[in-house]
Design a protein around this motif. Structure first.
Motif, PDB file in Angstrom:
ATOM      1  N   GLU A  12       0.833  -1.190   0.000  1.00  0.00           N
ATOM      2  CA  GLU A  12       0.000   0.000   0.000  1.00  0.00           C
ATOM      3  C   GLU A  12       0.874   1.249   0.000  1.00  0.00           C
ATOM      4  OE1 GLU A  12      -3.137   1.720   3.114  1.00  0.00           O
ATOM      5  OE2 GLU A  12      -3.521  -0.350   2.482  1.00  0.00           O
ATOM      6  N   LYS A  13       0.582   2.195  -0.932  1.00  0.00           N
ATOM      7  CA  LYS A  13       1.301   3.461  -1.013  1.00  0.00           C
ATOM      8  C   LYS A  13       0.279   4.581  -1.108  1.00  0.00           C
ATOM      9  CE  LYS A  13       5.619   2.104  -3.171  1.00  0.00           C
ATOM     10  NZ  LYS A  13       6.586   2.429  -4.207  1.00  0.00           N
ATOM     11  N   THR A  14       0.644   5.765  -0.658  1.00  0.00           N
ATOM     12  CA  THR A  14      -0.219   6.936  -0.757  1.00  0.00           C
ATOM     13  C   THR A  14       0.263   7.789  -1.918  1.00  0.00           C
ATOM     14  OG1 THR A  14      -0.556   6.913   1.624  1.00  0.00           O
ATOM     15  CG2 THR A  14      -1.105   8.946   0.469  1.00  0.00           C
TER      16      THR A  14
END
Length: 98
Positions: free
Chosen positions: A76-78
């Motif tokens: 998960e990355k923003t």
């Protein structure tokens, strides 16, 4: 100097156009008509063909092949994504955002 040449040229062109309009009188002396044509038509025919073709059959068989194994890992990355904000002209307080 240049302005006076342009004015004299425009006046001369206007005089030539006026003379052409008033000096020419065109009268139609005979009505136009289409020529008389008699046409006889015979019905046409499409070409005929004979064809001999082979046959095609779809078959299936089982074979062994090497296939690579792929493993996918998720993390998960923003990130920043574009959005859309619309303000209606009747009511500046009501906004729609995505």
């Amino acid at each position: 100097m240049k302005t006076s040449v342009v004015v004299i040229g425009a006046v001369a062109a206007a005089v030539v156009i006026a003379a052409a309009v008033y000096m020419i009188d065109i009268d139609q002396t005979q009505e136009a008509r289409l020529p008389d044509v008699d046409v006889s038509i015979e019905p046409g025919a499409l070409p005929e063909f004979e064809a001999e073709v082979g046959s095609i059959a779809l078959t299936s068989e089982e074979v062994t092949v090497d296939v690579p194994e792929v493993e996918v890992t998720m993390e998960e990355k923003t990130i920043t994504v574009p959005g859309l904000e619309i303000t209606a002209p009747e009511d500046a307080e009501a906004t729609v955002s995505n």
